[in-house]
Design a protein around this motif. Structure first.
Motif, PDB file in Angstrom:
ATOM      1  N   MET A   1       0.850  -1.271  -0.015  1.00  0.00           N
ATOM      2  CA  MET A   1      -0.434  -0.278  -0.213  1.00  0.00           C
ATOM      3  C   MET A   1       0.878   1.232   0.307  1.00  0.00           C
ATOM      4  SD  MET A   1      -3.514  -0.807   2.947  1.00  0.00           S
ATOM      5  CE  MET A   1      -3.986   0.586   2.736  1.00  0.00           C
ATOM      6  N   ALA A   2       1.625   1.685   0.994  1.00  0.00           N
ATOM      7  CA  ALA A   2       2.517   2.289   0.916  1.00  0.00           C
ATOM      8  C   ALA A   2       2.977   2.526  -0.577  1.00  0.00           C
ATOM      9  CB  ALA A   2       3.866   2.727   2.183  1.00  0.00           C
ATOM     10  N   ALA A   3       3.870   1.809  -1.748  1.00  0.00           N
ATOM     11  CA  ALA A   3       4.367   1.393  -2.593  1.00  0.00           C
ATOM     12  C   ALA A   3       3.635   2.064  -3.693  1.00  0.00           C
ATOM     13  CB  ALA A   3       5.285   0.489  -3.175  1.00  0.00           C
ATOM     14  N   ARG A   4       1.954   1.317  -3.175  1.00  0.00           N
ATOM     15  CA  ARG A   4       1.192   1.972  -4.255  1.00  0.00           C
ATOM     16  C   ARG A   4       0.637   3.877  -3.831  1.00  0.00           C
ATOM     17  NH1 ARG A   4      -0.988  -2.022  -7.147  1.00  0.00           N
ATOM     18  NH2 ARG A   4      -0.618  -3.440  -7.495  1.00  0.00           N
ATOM     19  N   GLU A   5       0.843   3.930  -2.673  1.00  0.00           N
ATOM     20  CA  GLU A   5       0.013   5.785  -2.509  1.00  0.00           C
ATOM     21  C   GLU A   5       0.922   6.471  -2.787  1.00  0.00           C
ATOM     22  OE1 GLU A   5      -2.439   6.984  -0.451  1.00  0.00           O
ATOM     23  OE2 GLU A   5      -3.528   5.639  -0.705  1.00  0.00           O
ATOM     24  N   LYS A   6       2.672   5.771  -2.696  1.00  0.00           N
ATOM     25  CA  LYS A   6       3.911   6.965  -3.008  1.00  0.00           C
ATOM     26  C   LYS A   6       3.932   6.543  -4.602  1.00  0.00           C
ATOM     27  CE  LYS A   6       7.436   8.692  -1.765  1.00  0.00           C
ATOM     28  NZ  LYS A   6       7.186   9.885  -0.568  1.00  0.00           N
ATOM     29  N   GLY A   7       3.026   6.237  -5.252  1.00  0.00           N
ATOM     30  CA  GLY A   7       3.607   5.982  -6.767  1.00  0.00           C
ATOM     31  C   GLY A   7       4.859   5.188  -6.893  1.00  0.00           C
ATOM     32  N   VAL A   8       5.039   4.300  -6.299  1.00  0.00           N
ATOM     33  CA  VAL A   8       6.592   3.793  -7.137  1.00  0.00           C
ATOM     34  C   VAL A   8       5.868   2.262  -7.067  1.00  0.00           C
ATOM     35  CG1 VAL A   8       9.000   2.939  -6.132  1.00  0.00           C
ATOM     36  CG2 VAL A   8       7.484   4.323  -4.641  1.00  0.00           C
ATOM     37  N   PRO A   9       6.495   1.886  -8.524  1.00  0.00           N
ATOM     38  CA  PRO A   9       6.692   0.804  -9.263  1.00  0.00           C
ATOM     39  C   PRO A   9       7.132  -0.422  -8.407  1.00  0.00           C
ATOM     40  CG  PRO A   9       7.291   2.622 -10.266  1.00  0.00           C
ATOM     41  CD  PRO A   9       7.392   2.872 -10.030  1.00  0.00           C
ATOM     42  N   TYR A  10       6.750  -1.569  -8.104  1.00  0.00           N
ATOM     43  CA  TYR A  10       7.684  -2.927  -7.634  1.00  0.00           C
ATOM     44  C   TYR A  10       7.109  -4.204  -8.364  1.00  0.00           C
ATOM     45  CZ  TYR A  10       3.146  -3.953  -4.951  1.00  0.00           C
ATOM     46  OH  TYR A  10       1.511  -3.937  -4.317  1.00  0.00           O
ATOM     47  N   THR A  11       7.943  -5.015  -8.042  1.00  0.00           N
ATOM     48  CA  THR A  11       7.306  -6.510  -8.152  1.00  0.00           C
ATOM     49  C   THR A  11       7.268  -7.365  -6.279  1.00  0.00           C
ATOM     50  OG1 THR A  11       8.637  -6.440 -10.057  1.00  0.00           O
ATOM     51  CG2 THR A  11       8.528  -8.664  -8.932  1.00  0.00           C
ATOM     52  N   GLN A  12       6.400  -7.639  -6.180  1.00  0.00           N
ATOM     53  CA  GLN A  12       6.006  -8.778  -5.055  1.00  0.00           C
ATOM     54  C   GLN A  12       6.499 -10.145  -5.542  1.00  0.00           C
ATOM     55  OE1 GLN A  12       2.093  -8.440  -3.677  1.00  0.00           O
ATOM     56  NE2 GLN A  12       2.687  -9.425  -2.091  1.00  0.00           N
ATOM     57  N   THR A  13       7.123 -10.506  -4.383  1.00  0.00           N
ATOM     58  CA  THR A  13       7.651 -11.705  -4.879  1.00  0.00           C
ATOM     59  C   THR A  13       7.330 -12.802  -3.636  1.00  0.00           C
ATOM     60  OG1 THR A  13       9.844 -11.299  -5.285  1.00  0.00           O
ATOM     61  CG2 THR A  13       9.261 -13.577  -4.601  1.00  0.00           C
ATOM     62  N   VAL A  14       6.409 -13.618  -4.097  1.00  0.00           N
ATOM     63  CA  VAL A  14       5.161 -14.575  -3.152  1.00  0.00           C
ATOM     64  C   VAL A  14       5.707 -15.175  -2.437  1.00  0.00           C
ATOM     65  CG1 VAL A  14       3.123 -15.173  -2.562  1.00  0.00           C
ATOM     66  CG2 VAL A  14       3.525 -13.268  -4.257  1.00  0.00           C
ATOM     67  N   VAL A  15       6.218 -15.792  -1.005  1.00  0.00           N
ATOM     68  CA  VAL A  15       6.626 -16.551  -0.941  1.00  0.00           C
ATOM     69  C   VAL A  15       6.563 -17.132   0.603  1.00  0.00           C
ATOM     70  CG1 VAL A  15       9.453 -16.506  -1.936  1.00  0.00           C
ATOM     71  CG2 VAL A  15       9.033 -14.951  -0.127  1.00  0.00           C
ATOM     72  N   ARG A  16       7.470 -18.028   0.944  1.00  0.00           N
ATOM     73  CA  ARG A  16       6.000 -18.393   2.941  1.00  0.00           C
ATOM     74  C   ARG A  16       7.566 -17.490   3.722  1.00  0.00           C
ATOM     75  NH1 ARG A  16       5.363 -23.289  -0.181  1.00  0.00           N
ATOM     76  NH2 ARG A  16       3.749 -23.965   0.488  1.00  0.00           N
ATOM     77  N   PRO A  17       7.401 -17.441   4.375  1.00  0.00           N
ATOM     78  CA  PRO A  17       8.627 -17.094   5.323  1.00  0.00           C
ATOM     79  C   PRO A  17       9.736 -18.069   5.845  1.00  0.00           C
ATOM     80  CG  PRO A  17       6.692 -16.153   6.410  1.00  0.00           C
ATOM     81  CD  PRO A  17       6.261 -17.073   5.059  1.00  0.00           C
ATOM     82  N   THR A  18       9.277 -19.777   5.842  1.00  0.00           N
ATOM     83  CA  THR A  18       9.858 -20.354   6.244  1.00  0.00           C
ATOM     84  C   THR A  18      10.958 -20.517   5.001  1.00  0.00           C
ATOM     85  OG1 THR A  18       8.200 -22.432   5.364  1.00  0.00           O
ATOM     86  CG2 THR A  18       8.416 -21.491   7.804  1.00  0.00           C
ATOM     87  N   ASP A  19      10.695 -19.978   3.345  1.00  0.00           N
ATOM     88  CA  ASP A  19      11.665 -20.556   2.366  1.00  0.00           C
ATOM     89  C   ASP A  19      12.734 -19.754   2.190  1.00  0.00           C
ATOM     90  OD1 ASP A  19       9.359 -21.311   1.198  1.00  0.00           O
ATOM     91  OD2 ASP A  19       9.049 -20.136  -0.393  1.00  0.00           O
ATOM     92  N   PRO A  20      14.047 -20.473   1.573  1.00  0.00           N
ATOM     93  CA  PRO A  20      15.261 -19.567   2.071  1.00  0.00           C
ATOM     94  C   PRO A  20      15.613 -18.348   1.713  1.00  0.00           C
ATOM     95  CG  PRO A  20      15.026 -22.105   0.967  1.00  0.00           C
ATOM     96  CD  PRO A  20      13.659 -21.336   0.968  1.00  0.00           C
ATOM     97  N   GLU A  21      14.438 -17.369   0.488  1.00  0.00           N
ATOM     98  CA  GLU A  21      15.241 -16.300  -0.007  1.00  0.00           C
ATOM     99  C   GLU A  21      14.837 -15.643   1.011  1.00  0.00           C
ATOM    100  OE1 GLU A  21      13.528 -13.502  -3.588  1.00  0.00           O
ATOM    101  OE2 GLU A  21      12.798 -15.704  -3.341  1.00  0.00           O
ATOM    102  N   VAL A  22      14.112 -16.276   2.031  1.00  0.00           N
ATOM    103  CA  VAL A  22      13.854 -14.933   3.649  1.00  0.00           C
ATOM    104  C   VAL A  22      14.530 -15.270   4.619  1.00  0.00           C
ATOM    105  CG1 VAL A  22      11.608 -14.616   5.112  1.00  0.00           C
ATOM    106  CG2 VAL A  22      10.806 -14.969   2.672  1.00  0.00           C
ATOM    107  N   ALA A  23      14.670 -16.816   4.559  1.00  0.00           N
ATOM    108  CA  ALA A  23      16.079 -16.976   5.527  1.00  0.00           C
ATOM    109  C   ALA A  23      17.330 -15.774   5.502  1.00  0.00           C
ATOM    110  CB  ALA A  23      16.209 -18.133   5.797  1.00  0.00           C
TER     111      ALA A  23
END
Length: 228
Positions: free
Chosen positions: A31-53
């Protein structure tokens, strides 16, 4: 579960937000990015995934990347979005307005969210059949009533959480209140909180709220994605 949701204006967006759409603070950052007008990509992962760890020392979301900068914790990410990009401020720039906003952000982070999300909603998510032990819920009700009473009293006195203008404090609270509509005890408390309901309706009309609304699903997908 890993996938990407793209709202970027180019093939290679600068900002990457990491975390599932059900995470209340993941949604806050989006929401903050959209209110600010900042383009973004959202990477959907579990908190337990290695990318988050690899980013968060306790494997929590949201996390974010921007170039060679890697961040964790929603408040830090929102601060960076607010300061690093052009667009309307997410937090007032005057000392008084900023202090009031930070006060309510801190209350959501340290008191409201721990009760309503980490204890109450998590009790539902942790139950194998989606029906938590009644004693667990009963023990939480006084704390929950206090949270709703404080918020309703505040929103009786001001149009938004920090005053007359929508800002980051509302973005911190709104995704949590979205969850409160979904369970019986919290839904009943919402119905008894007319000022929260009026505030919720105002925020829900904003594009940043509509465009980040997560799918209403139950079970492992939500349990793995919420909260963050």
């Amino acid at each position: 579960m890993k996938r990407r949701i793209d709202m970027a204006t180019s093939d290679k967006p600068d900002l990457e937000i990491i975390g599932a759409p059900w995470g209340n603070f993941v949604r806050t950052v989006c929401m903050a990015a959209r209110e600010k007008g900042v383009p973004y990509t959202q990477t959907v992962v579990r908190p337990t995934d290695p990318e988050v760890a690899a980013i968060h020392p306790f494997s929590l979301v949201p996390c974010a990347r921007h170039g060679d900068l890697v961040l964790f914790e929603s408040r830090a990410i929102c601060t960076y979005i607010d300061d690093a990009f052009d667009g309307p401020p997410l937090v007032p720039r005057d000392a008084r307005g900023a202090a009031i906003t930070e006060q309510w952000i801190a209350l959501v982070l340290t008191t409201i969210d721990p009760v309503l999300a980490r204890q109450y909603i998590s009790a539902y998510l942790a139950a194998p059949d989606g029906k938590p032990d009644s004693a667990t819920i009963e023990a939480l009700l006084p704390k929950m009533h206090k949270c709703f009473a404080v918020l309703d009293e505040r929103l009786a006195a001001s149009r938004y959480l920090s005053g007359d203008a929508f800002n980051l404090s509302d973005m911190m609270l709104f995704p949590l209140m979205w969850f409160m509509r979904l369970k019986p005890e919290s839904a009943a408390m919402l119905e008894e909180s007319p000022h929260i309901l009026d505030w919720y309706a105002r925020v829900a009309e904003r594009a940043s709220a509509r465009e980040t609304e997560p799918p209403v699903v139950t079970g492992p997908a939500v349990a793995c994605g919420a909260f963050g």
